[in-house]
Scaffold this motif. Structure first.
Motif, PDB file in Angstrom:
ATOM      1  N   LEU A  36       0.844  -1.193   0.000  1.00  0.00           N
ATOM      2  CA  LEU A  36       0.000   0.000   0.000  1.00  0.00           C
ATOM      3  C   LEU A  36       0.884   1.249   0.000  1.00  0.00           C
ATOM      4  O   LEU A  36       1.886   1.310   0.704  1.00  0.00           O
ATOM      5  CB  LEU A  36      -0.906   0.010   1.228  1.00  0.00           C
ATOM      6  N   PRO A  37       0.513   2.260  -0.789  1.00  0.00           N
ATOM      7  CA  PRO A  37       1.339   3.469  -0.872  1.00  0.00           C
ATOM      8  C   PRO A  37       1.168   4.351   0.367  1.00  0.00           C
ATOM      9  O   PRO A  37       0.083   4.447   0.941  1.00  0.00           O
ATOM     10  CB  PRO A  37       0.802   4.164  -2.123  1.00  0.00           C
ATOM     11  N   TYR A  38       2.254   4.975   0.767  1.00  0.00           N
ATOM     12  CA  TYR A  38       2.184   5.933   1.860  1.00  0.00           C
ATOM     13  C   TYR A  38       3.252   7.010   1.630  1.00  0.00           C
ATOM     14  O   TYR A  38       4.296   6.755   1.022  1.00  0.00           O
ATOM     15  CB  TYR A  38       2.393   5.251   3.222  1.00  0.00           C
ATOM     16  N   PRO A  39       2.975   8.226   2.079  1.00  0.00           N
ATOM     17  CA  PRO A  39       3.939   9.311   1.846  1.00  0.00           C
ATOM     18  C   PRO A  39       5.137   9.199   2.782  1.00  0.00           C
ATOM     19  O   PRO A  39       5.002   8.790   3.943  1.00  0.00           O
ATOM     20  CB  PRO A  39       3.122  10.565   2.137  1.00  0.00           C
ATOM     21  N   SER A  40       6.284   9.502   2.252  1.00  0.00           N
ATOM     22  CA  SER A  40       7.484   9.578   3.085  1.00  0.00           C
ATOM     23  C   SER A  40       7.740  11.032   3.450  1.00  0.00           C
ATOM     24  O   SER A  40       7.082  11.949   2.945  1.00  0.00           O
ATOM     25  CB  SER A  40       8.686   9.004   2.328  1.00  0.00           C
ATOM     26  N   LEU A  41       8.682  11.248   4.345  1.00  0.00           N
ATOM     27  CA  LEU A  41       9.006  12.608   4.758  1.00  0.00           C
ATOM     28  C   LEU A  41       9.532  13.437   3.592  1.00  0.00           C
ATOM     29  O   LEU A  41       9.458  14.674   3.616  1.00  0.00           O
ATOM     30  CB  LEU A  41      10.036  12.577   5.893  1.00  0.00           C
ATOM     31  N   ALA A  42      10.030  12.774   2.559  1.00  0.00           N
ATOM     32  CA  ALA A  42      10.576  13.501   1.412  1.00  0.00           C
ATOM     33  C   ALA A  42       9.495  13.927   0.425  1.00  0.00           C
ATOM     34  O   ALA A  42       9.752  14.756  -0.456  1.00  0.00           O
ATOM     35  CB  ALA A  42      11.600  12.626   0.695  1.00  0.00           C
ATOM     36  N   ASN A  43       8.258  13.362   0.559  1.00  0.00           N
ATOM     37  CA  ASN A  43       7.172  13.726  -0.357  1.00  0.00           C
ATOM     38  C   ASN A  43       6.522  15.042   0.047  1.00  0.00           C
ATOM     39  O   ASN A  43       6.411  15.357   1.241  1.00  0.00           O
ATOM     40  CB  ASN A  43       6.111  12.626  -0.390  1.00  0.00           C
ATOM     41  N   SER A  44       6.082  15.762  -0.963  1.00  0.00           N
ATOM     42  CA  SER A  44       5.359  17.012  -0.681  1.00  0.00           C
ATOM     43  C   SER A  44       3.999  16.688  -0.082  1.00  0.00           C
ATOM     44  O   SER A  44       3.331  15.747  -0.521  1.00  0.00           O
ATOM     45  CB  SER A  44       5.175  17.813  -1.974  1.00  0.00           C
ATOM     46  N   PRO A  45       3.566  17.424   0.931  1.00  0.00           N
ATOM     47  CA  PRO A  45       2.268  17.155   1.563  1.00  0.00           C
ATOM     48  C   PRO A  45       1.119  17.311   0.562  1.00  0.00           C
ATOM     49  O   PRO A  45       1.045  18.318  -0.143  1.00  0.00           O
ATOM     50  CB  PRO A  45       2.180  18.206   2.677  1.00  0.00           C
ATOM     51  N   ASN A  46       0.255  16.307   0.488  1.00  0.00           N
ATOM     52  CA  ASN A  46      -0.933  16.371  -0.365  1.00  0.00           C
ATOM     53  C   ASN A  46      -1.917  15.333   0.178  1.00  0.00           C
ATOM     54  O   ASN A  46      -2.030  14.218  -0.332  1.00  0.00           O
ATOM     55  CB  ASN A  46      -0.589  16.077  -1.823  1.00  0.00           C
ATOM     56  N   VAL A  47      -2.596  15.720   1.248  1.00  0.00           N
ATOM     57  CA  VAL A  47      -3.447  14.770   1.961  1.00  0.00           C
ATOM     58  C   VAL A  47      -4.531  14.166   1.080  1.00  0.00           C
ATOM     59  O   VAL A  47      -4.726  12.945   1.069  1.00  0.00           O
ATOM     60  CB  VAL A  47      -4.051  15.419   3.219  1.00  0.00           C
ATOM     61  N   PRO A  48      -5.284  14.956   0.297  1.00  0.00           N
ATOM     62  CA  PRO A  48      -6.329  14.346  -0.539  1.00  0.00           C
ATOM     63  C   PRO A  48      -5.770  13.303  -1.516  1.00  0.00           C
ATOM     64  O   PRO A  48      -6.343  12.222  -1.694  1.00  0.00           O
ATOM     65  CB  PRO A  48      -6.939  15.535  -1.279  1.00  0.00           C
ATOM     66  N   GLN A  49      -4.645  13.630  -2.169  1.00  0.00           N
ATOM     67  CA  GLN A  49      -4.069  12.684  -3.117  1.00  0.00           C
ATOM     68  C   GLN A  49      -3.541  11.441  -2.417  1.00  0.00           C
ATOM     69  O   GLN A  49      -3.702  10.320  -2.903  1.00  0.00           O
ATOM     70  CB  GLN A  49      -2.943  13.348  -3.903  1.00  0.00           C
ATOM     71  N   ASP A  50      -2.925  11.645  -1.241  1.00  0.00           N
ATOM     72  CA  ASP A  50      -2.412  10.500  -0.493  1.00  0.00           C
ATOM     73  C   ASP A  50      -3.546   9.578  -0.058  1.00  0.00           C
ATOM     74  O   ASP A  50      -3.425   8.351  -0.118  1.00  0.00           O
ATOM     75  CB  ASP A  50      -1.633  10.976   0.735  1.00  0.00           C
ATOM     76  N   MET A  51      -4.670  10.160   0.374  1.00  0.00           N
ATOM     77  CA  MET A  51      -5.828   9.354   0.769  1.00  0.00           C
ATOM     78  C   MET A  51      -6.409   8.598  -0.424  1.00  0.00           C
ATOM     79  O   MET A  51      -6.807   7.439  -0.317  1.00  0.00           O
ATOM     80  CB  MET A  51      -6.893  10.246   1.404  1.00  0.00           C
ATOM     81  N   GLN A  52      -6.443   9.254  -1.582  1.00  0.00           N
ATOM     82  CA  GLN A  52      -6.955   8.599  -2.776  1.00  0.00           C
ATOM     83  C   GLN A  52      -6.070   7.421  -3.181  1.00  0.00           C
ATOM     84  O   GLN A  52      -6.566   6.354  -3.537  1.00  0.00           O
ATOM     85  CB  GLN A  52      -7.051   9.591  -3.929  1.00  0.00           C
ATOM     86  N   ASN A  53      -4.751   7.624  -3.118  1.00  0.00           N
ATOM     87  CA  ASN A  53      -3.823   6.541  -3.456  1.00  0.00           C
ATOM     88  C   ASN A  53      -3.990   5.350  -2.509  1.00  0.00           C
ATOM     89  O   ASN A  53      -3.968   4.193  -2.934  1.00  0.00           O
ATOM     90  CB  ASN A  53      -2.386   7.044  -3.405  1.00  0.00           C
ATOM     91  N   LEU A  54      -4.154   5.649  -1.212  1.00  0.00           N
ATOM     92  CA  LEU A  54      -4.333   4.581  -0.232  1.00  0.00           C
ATOM     93  C   LEU A  54      -5.653   3.856  -0.463  1.00  0.00           C
ATOM     94  O   LEU A  54      -5.715   2.622  -0.412  1.00  0.00           O
ATOM     95  CB  LEU A  54      -4.284   5.157   1.177  1.00  0.00           C
ATOM     96  N   ALA A  55      -6.735   4.618  -0.732  1.00  0.00           N
ATOM     97  CA  ALA A  55      -8.042   3.999  -0.974  1.00  0.00           C
ATOM     98  C   ALA A  55      -8.002   3.104  -2.208  1.00  0.00           C
ATOM     99  O   ALA A  55      -8.564   2.006  -2.219  1.00  0.00           O
ATOM    100  CB  ALA A  55      -9.111   5.079  -1.134  1.00  0.00           C
ATOM    101  N   ALA A  56      -7.318   3.566  -3.256  1.00  0.00           N
ATOM    102  CA  ALA A  56      -7.209   2.763  -4.479  1.00  0.00           C
ATOM    103  C   ALA A  56      -6.429   1.480  -4.215  1.00  0.00           C
ATOM    104  O   ALA A  56      -6.761   0.411  -4.737  1.00  0.00           O
ATOM    105  CB  ALA A  56      -6.545   3.577  -5.581  1.00  0.00           C
ATOM    106  N   GLY A  57      -5.382   1.580  -3.401  1.00  0.00           N
ATOM    107  CA  GLY A  57      -4.608   0.398  -3.053  1.00  0.00           C
ATOM    108  C   GLY A  57      -5.409  -0.601  -2.246  1.00  0.00           C
ATOM    109  O   GLY A  57      -5.339  -1.817  -2.469  1.00  0.00           O
ATOM    110  N   LEU A  58      -6.198  -0.096  -1.277  1.00  0.00           N
ATOM    111  CA  LEU A  58      -7.022  -0.975  -0.454  1.00  0.00           C
ATOM    112  C   LEU A  58      -8.159  -1.606  -1.245  1.00  0.00           C
ATOM    113  O   LEU A  58      -8.574  -2.733  -0.969  1.00  0.00           O
ATOM    114  CB  LEU A  58      -7.592  -0.189   0.732  1.00  0.00           C
ATOM    115  N   ASP A  59      -8.669  -0.866  -2.239  1.00  0.00           N
ATOM    116  CA  ASP A  59      -9.830  -1.315  -2.992  1.00  0.00           C
ATOM    117  C   ASP A  59      -9.591  -2.662  -3.676  1.00  0.00           C
ATOM    118  O   ASP A  59     -10.512  -3.465  -3.814  1.00  0.00           O
ATOM    119  CB  ASP A  59     -10.203  -0.263  -4.035  1.00  0.00           C
ATOM    120  N   SER A  60      -8.357  -2.922  -4.084  1.00  0.00           N
ATOM    121  CA  SER A  60      -8.058  -4.168  -4.786  1.00  0.00           C
ATOM    122  C   SER A  60      -7.620  -5.287  -3.861  1.00  0.00           C
ATOM    123  O   SER A  60      -7.354  -6.399  -4.320  1.00  0.00           O
ATOM    124  CB  SER A  60      -6.951  -3.918  -5.828  1.00  0.00           C
ATOM    125  N   LYS A  61      -7.546  -4.999  -2.539  1.00  0.00           N
ATOM    126  CA  LYS A  61      -6.985  -5.996  -1.627  1.00  0.00           C
ATOM    127  C   LYS A  61      -7.905  -6.398  -0.493  1.00  0.00           C
ATOM    128  O   LYS A  61      -7.730  -7.467   0.090  1.00  0.00           O
ATOM    129  CB  LYS A  61      -5.661  -5.473  -1.045  1.00  0.00           C
TER     130      LYS A  61
END
Length: 222
Positions: free
Chosen positions: A9-34
């Motif tokens: 599952l994708p998660y932001p690292s400290l080096a990633n620029s903050p983008n909470v909505p996009q990070d939540m969408q990426n996590l939801a998409a990852g969970l959706d298939s699993k």
């Protein structure tokens, strides 16, 4: 963006620029298939795995489960058991549970049972087998092997039996004798264990063995 070890599952690292909505969408998409079913992947994209996990490989059409050290093929309707080492008894006609040839069976189910037993026993000791299962079971089975009175490998025997029968098999001076088993096992309302039992037919000090490579297979058919 990094991924978790097991479910990737994708998660932001400290080096990633903050983008909470996009990070939540990426996590939801990852969970959706699993979540909500078996994990889908290919044979080249398996997750790291943990003991008891199940995946479905879309490229091979194969279910796999993790045994704690590796992904291995899994068929929930097929139970295959085999012996990796010889097991020996001597000077006893008391049926004993085999160390390897047993399987957990479901209540209200029917299994096709097949097996190949590799037996070594002296001629005057021979070999007997029996089966145990949960209360109320029925097992109509056949045995193709050498008769207990056999004097050579040409004295073969084919017999049919019901649950509780204990047919004798031949011992031929310690030579390997093959016994083929086939039958229909019906389990009533109680789940439990189906298991092979065996012993010498006549107690002798010489050892009687069920040899490595012996196997038992249960296929769920109803």
């Amino acid at each position: 963006m990094p991924n978790t070890t097991y479910l990737t599952l994708p998660y932001p690292s400290l080096a990633n620029s903050p983008n909470v909505p996009q990070d939540m969408q990426n996590l939801a998409a990852g969970l959706d298939s699993k979540l909500g079913g078996v994990i889908l992947c290919t044979s080249s994209t398996r997750p790291t795995g943990r003991n008891g996990a199940v995946i479905f490989q879309t490229d091979t059409g194969t279910y796999m489960f993790h045994n704690g050290s590796a992904w291995v093929p899994w068929n929930p309707n097929n139970l295959f058991k085999y012996k990796t080492a010889n097991e020996t008894v001597n000077n006893t006609t008391t049926l004993q549970n085999d160390d390897d040839l047993f399987a957990a069976v479901l209540a209200n189910s029917v299994y096709l049972v097949t097996g190949n037993l590799r037996v070594a026993s002296q001629t005057n000791a021979d070999f007997i087998i029996n089966w145990t299962a949960p209360s109320g079971y029925a097992f109509d089975w056949s045995l193709h092997t050498l008769a207990a009175s056999a004097a050579s490998i040409t004295d073969d025997y084919l017999g049919g039996y019901a649950a509780g029968s204990q047919p004798p098999l031949a011992g031929l001076g310690g030579s390997t004798v093959i016994a083929k088993v086939e039958g229909l096992l019906t389990i009533a309302g109680t789940a439990g264990t189906f298991r092979l039992q065996w012993a010498q037919n006549t107690a002798q000090a010489s050892g009687t063995s069920l040899l490595s490579g012996s196997w038992l297979n249960l296929s769920l058919v109803a």
